[in-house]
Write a protein that holds these residues in place. Structure first.
Motif, mmCIF file in Angstrom:
data_model
loop_
_atom_site.group_PDB
_atom_site.id
_atom_site.type_symbol
_atom_site.label_atom_id
_atom_site.label_comp_id
_atom_site.label_asym_id
_atom_site.label_seq_id
_atom_site.Cartn_x
_atom_site.Cartn_y
_atom_site.Cartn_z
ATOM 1 N N GLY A 56 -3.712 5.335 -2.375
ATOM 2 C CA GLY A 56 -4.893 5.392 -3.225
ATOM 3 C C GLY A 56 -6.106 5.783 -2.403
ATOM 4 N N GLY A 57 -7.155 6.178 -3.084
ATOM 5 C CA GLY A 57 -8.353 6.663 -2.411
ATOM 6 C C GLY A 57 -9.210 5.540 -1.866
ATOM 7 N N ASN A 58 -10.336 5.956 -1.349
ATOM 8 C CA ASN A 58 -11.326 5.043 -0.829
ATOM 9 C C ASN A 58 -11.747 4.008 -1.856
ATOM 10 N N GLY A 59 -11.685 2.722 -1.502
ATOM 11 C CA GLY A 59 -12.163 1.685 -2.407
ATOM 12 C C GLY A 59 -11.225 1.345 -3.544
ATOM 13 N N ALA A 60 -10.012 1.862 -3.525
ATOM 14 C CA ALA A 60 -9.060 1.595 -4.611
ATOM 15 C C ALA A 60 -8.591 0.143 -4.614
ATOM 16 N N GLY A 61 -8.620 -0.485 -3.432
ATOM 17 C CA GLY A 61 -8.217 -1.887 -3.348
ATOM 18 C C GLY A 61 -7.031 -2.145 -2.427
ATOM 19 N N LYS A 62 -6.666 -1.166 -1.631
ATOM 20 C CA LYS A 62 -5.501 -1.309 -0.751
ATOM 21 C C LYS A 62 -5.717 -2.394 0.307
ATOM 22 N N SER A 63 -6.826 -2.290 1.004
ATOM 23 C CA SER A 63 -7.113 -3.293 2.053
ATOM 24 C C SER A 63 -7.221 -4.684 1.451
ATOM 25 N N THR A 64 -7.869 -4.753 0.320
ATOM 26 C CA THR A 64 -8.038 -6.050 -0.340
ATOM 27 C C THR A 64 -6.676 -6.663 -0.673
ATOM 28 N N MET A 105 -4.920 -5.021 11.206
ATOM 29 C CA MET A 105 -6.125 -4.662 10.471
ATOM 30 C C MET A 105 -6.482 -3.192 10.628
ATOM 31 N N GLU A 106 -7.192 -2.703 9.615
ATOM 32 C CA GLU A 106 -7.737 -1.348 9.690
ATOM 33 C C GLU A 106 -8.733 -1.273 10.853
ATOM 34 N N GLY A 107 -8.754 -0.136 11.533
ATOM 35 C CA GLY A 107 -9.713 0.016 12.623
ATOM 36 C C GLY A 107 -9.256 -0.613 13.921
ATOM 37 N N ASP A 166 -2.583 -1.703 7.916
ATOM 38 C CA ASP A 166 -3.677 -1.115 7.146
ATOM 39 C C ASP A 166 -4.132 0.207 7.757
ATOM 40 N N GLU A 167 -3.900 1.282 7.037
ATOM 41 C CA GLU A 167 -4.418 2.614 7.387
ATOM 42 C C GLU A 167 -4.112 3.032 8.840
ATOM 43 N N PRO A 168 -2.831 3.059 9.199
ATOM 44 C CA PRO A 168 -2.504 3.400 10.587
ATOM 45 C C PRO A 168 -2.942 4.806 11.000
ATOM 46 N N GLU A 176 -2.258 3.325 2.961
ATOM 47 C CA GLU A 176 -2.581 4.653 3.497
ATOM 48 C C GLU A 176 -3.351 5.514 2.501
ATOM 49 N N GLN A 177 -4.342 6.228 3.025
ATOM 50 C CA GLN A 177 -4.983 7.266 2.202
ATOM 51 C C GLN A 177 -4.253 8.592 2.390
ATOM 52 N N ASN A 178 -3.539 8.680 3.507
ATOM 53 C CA ASN A 178 -2.776 9.891 3.798
ATOM 54 C C ASN A 178 -1.434 9.840 3.056
ATOM 55 N N SER A 201 -12.274 -14.729 5.122
ATOM 56 C CA SER A 201 -13.317 -14.456 6.110
ATOM 57 C C SER A 201 -14.294 -13.419 5.581
ATOM 58 N N GLU A 202 -14.000 -12.828 4.435
ATOM 59 C CA GLU A 202 -14.941 -11.863 3.842
ATOM 60 C C GLU A 202 -15.488 -12.354 2.516
ATOM 61 N N ARG A 203 -15.472 -13.658 2.356
ATOM 62 C CA ARG A 203 -15.978 -14.282 1.135
ATOM 63 C C ARG A 203 -15.238 -13.786 -0.116
ATOM 64 N N LEU A 253 -11.679 -11.800 -6.157
ATOM 65 C CA LEU A 253 -13.112 -11.793 -6.404
ATOM 66 C C LEU A 253 -13.830 -11.914 -5.062
ATOM 67 N N TYR A 254 -14.768 -10.993 -4.814
ATOM 68 C CA TYR A 254 -15.607 -11.097 -3.607
ATOM 69 C C TYR A 254 -16.943 -11.718 -3.999
ATOM 70 N N ASN A 255 -17.430 -12.603 -3.174
ATOM 71 C CA ASN A 255 -18.763 -13.194 -3.386
ATOM 72 C C ASN A 255 -18.948 -13.764 -4.790
ATOM 73 N N HIS A 256 -17.867 -14.241 -5.381
ATOM 74 C CA HIS A 256 -17.901 -14.814 -6.735
ATOM 75 C C HIS A 256 -18.246 -13.824 -7.835
ATOM 76 N N VAL A 257 -18.517 -12.567 -7.494
ATOM 77 C CA VAL A 257 -18.939 -11.637 -8.549
ATOM 78 C C VAL A 257 -18.159 -10.320 -8.617
ATOM 79 N N ILE A 258 -17.748 -9.797 -7.462
ATOM 80 C CA ILE A 258 -17.124 -8.467 -7.476
ATOM 81 C C ILE A 258 -15.619 -8.584 -7.663
ATOM 82 N N LEU A 259 -15.141 -8.125 -8.810
ATOM 83 C CA LEU A 259 -13.704 -8.186 -9.093
ATOM 84 C C LEU A 259 -13.038 -6.944 -8.485
ATOM 85 N N ALA A 260 -12.468 -7.116 -7.282
ATOM 86 C CA ALA A 260 -11.909 -5.962 -6.559
ATOM 87 C C ALA A 260 -10.474 -5.678 -6.979
ATOM 88 N N LEU A 261 -9.711 -6.698 -7.300
ATOM 89 C CA LEU A 261 -8.350 -6.500 -7.822
ATOM 90 C C LEU A 261 -8.281 -7.074 -9.220
HETATM 91 P P1 ATP Z 1 -10.563 1.776 2.068
HETATM 92 O O1 ATP Z 1 -9.421 2.602 2.516
HETATM 93 O O2 ATP Z 1 -11.845 2.515 2.018
HETATM 94 O O3 ATP Z 1 -10.660 0.471 2.796
HETATM 95 P P2 ATP Z 1 -9.345 0.360 -0.047
HETATM 96 O O4 ATP Z 1 -8.446 0.979 -1.053
HETATM 97 O O5 ATP Z 1 -8.694 -0.375 1.055
HETATM 98 O O6 ATP Z 1 -10.281 1.456 0.555
HETATM 99 P P3 ATP Z 1 -10.866 -2.008 -0.486
HETATM 100 O O7 ATP Z 1 -11.464 -1.979 0.876
HETATM 101 O O8 ATP Z 1 -9.801 -2.977 -0.746
HETATM 102 O O9 ATP Z 1 -10.340 -0.554 -0.838
HETATM 103 O O10 ATP Z 1 -12.046 -2.184 -1.524
HETATM 104 C C1 ATP Z 1 -11.828 -2.428 -2.909
HETATM 105 C C2 ATP Z 1 -13.146 -2.758 -3.573
HETATM 106 O O11 ATP Z 1 -13.634 -4.010 -3.104
HETATM 107 C C3 ATP Z 1 -14.235 -1.752 -3.307
HETATM 108 O O12 ATP Z 1 -14.975 -1.587 -4.488
HETATM 109 C C4 ATP Z 1 -15.080 -2.399 -2.242
HETATM 110 O O13 ATP Z 1 -16.415 -2.004 -2.334
HETATM 111 C C5 ATP Z 1 -14.924 -3.883 -2.561
HETATM 112 N N1 ATP Z 1 -15.001 -4.703 -1.332
HETATM 113 C C6 ATP Z 1 -14.200 -4.603 -0.258
HETATM 114 N N2 ATP Z 1 -14.504 -5.516 0.672
HETATM 115 C C7 ATP Z 1 -15.535 -6.216 0.180
HETATM 116 C C8 ATP Z 1 -16.327 -7.317 0.663
HETATM 117 N N3 ATP Z 1 -16.090 -7.876 1.836
HETATM 118 N N4 ATP Z 1 -17.313 -7.784 -0.136
HETATM 119 C C9 ATP Z 1 -17.551 -7.220 -1.338
HETATM 120 N N5 ATP Z 1 -16.857 -6.200 -1.855
HETATM 121 C C10 ATP Z 1 -15.864 -5.690 -1.112
#
Ligand code: ATP
Length: 248
Positions: free
Chosen positions: A40-48, A93-95, A171-173, A204-206, A59-61, A15-23
């Motif tokens: 998986g694609g952008n925003g799928a949840g890999k980094s999380t 880390m990514e980037g 993350d995303e080499p 990886e997105q690739n 560090s990202e709440r 959960l991010y910021n107590h509200v966003i259920l990312a996984l």
């Molecule tokens: P990308 O390759 O773009 O990083 P990803 O698969 O790694 O994509 P995540 O970065 O894990 O995806 O993001 C998963 C979800 O969590 C997305 O909906 C994103 O908007 C949300 N999210 C990621 N980081 C945060 C954050 N710090 N605060 C709030 N929401 C976040």
């Protein structure tokens, strides 16, 4: 033959910021000595997922609100990232995240901060990193901020190696790198895996390149794992071909 599981993620929610259920209940296992791809694609949840494992999510709440993460049989939810590095898990880390004002070599040395086995051992580690990344040896006196994207990615991986990890979360080499360079980086990852026994979990997105180098893979969509298998199974799966490899 039964493989040892080095890392076992069981049904985690983040959960991010107590509200966003990312996984929304992610389970995966990483065999010891293997390369596992998290796709998986952008925003799928890999980094999380990676940040939940390395506990950099704080560090990202964000927080892990459910589930367990077992590394070598030990639960590591809530463990301090520095303690994790000591137990052998380090994230790239990514980037890239180099210290731009430090030289390449100084960047590498910062990766040894959790070690207390003396200068000789650290110097030997540095030589090992230069053996895998000869380019970094050439550039060792350059300010990291002025090196190329590929060199910065190499520096970030080299820095992680300096802690002598058992497992690297990568993350995303491939991000932002030319295809030839991506190939080079993956070649080195494969060699580190083979020759140094480092276990990799890489996001990886690739899909194409990741499935050529990984042994097993998991595909994420919208905070969930939707498919898993050996790299070969995934490469040959019609849905993966159509949606992730772009060849229907
Ligand atoms: P990308 O390759 O773009 O990083 P990803 O698969 O790694 O994509 P995540 O970065 O894990 O995806 O993001 C998963 C979800 O969590 C997305 O909906 C994103 O908007 C949300 N999210 C990621 N980081 C945060 C954050 N710090 N605060 C709030 N929401 C976040």
């Amino acid at each position: 033959p039964t493989q040892t599981t080095l890392l076992e993620v069981n049904n985690i929610e983040v959960l991010y910021n107590h509200v966003i259920l990312a996984l929304k209940g992610v389970s995966l296992d990483v065999p010891k000595g293997g390369i596992t791809a998290l796709l998986g694609g952008n925003g799928a949840g890999k980094s999380t997922t990676l940040k939940a494992i390395s506990n950099l999510i704080h560090s990202e709440r964000g927080e892990v609100t459910k589930g367990t993460i077992l590394y070598d049989g030990r639960n590591m939810v809530g463990l301090d990232p520095a303690d994790l590095v000591k137990s052998g898990v380090v994230q790239v880390m990514e980037g890239r995240h180099c210290f731009e004002h430090l030289t390449v070599e100084e960047n590498l040395l910062t990766g040894a901060y959790t070690r207390n086995d003396g200068r000789a051992a650290i110097a030997a580690e540095l030589e090992l990193v230069y053996e895998y990344f000869p380019r970094l040896k050439e550039r060792r006196k350059s300010q990291a901020g002025y090196t190329s994207g590929g060199e910065q990615q190499m520096t970030a991986i080299g820095r992680a190696l300096m802690s002598r990890p058992s497992m690297i979360l990568l993350d995303e080499p491939s991000m932002g790198l030319a295809p030839q360079l991506v190939e080079q980086i993956f070649e080195i990852v494969a060699r580190l895996n083979r020759e140094q026994g480092v276990t990799f979990l890489l996001a990886e997105q690739n899909t194409n390149v990741a499935l050529r180098y990984a042994h097993t893979g998991f595909i994420m969509e919208n905070g969930r794992i939707v498919m898993e298998g050996t790299a070969k199974e995934l490469r040959e799966n019609p849905d993966v071909k159509e949606f992730y490899l772009g060849m229907s």
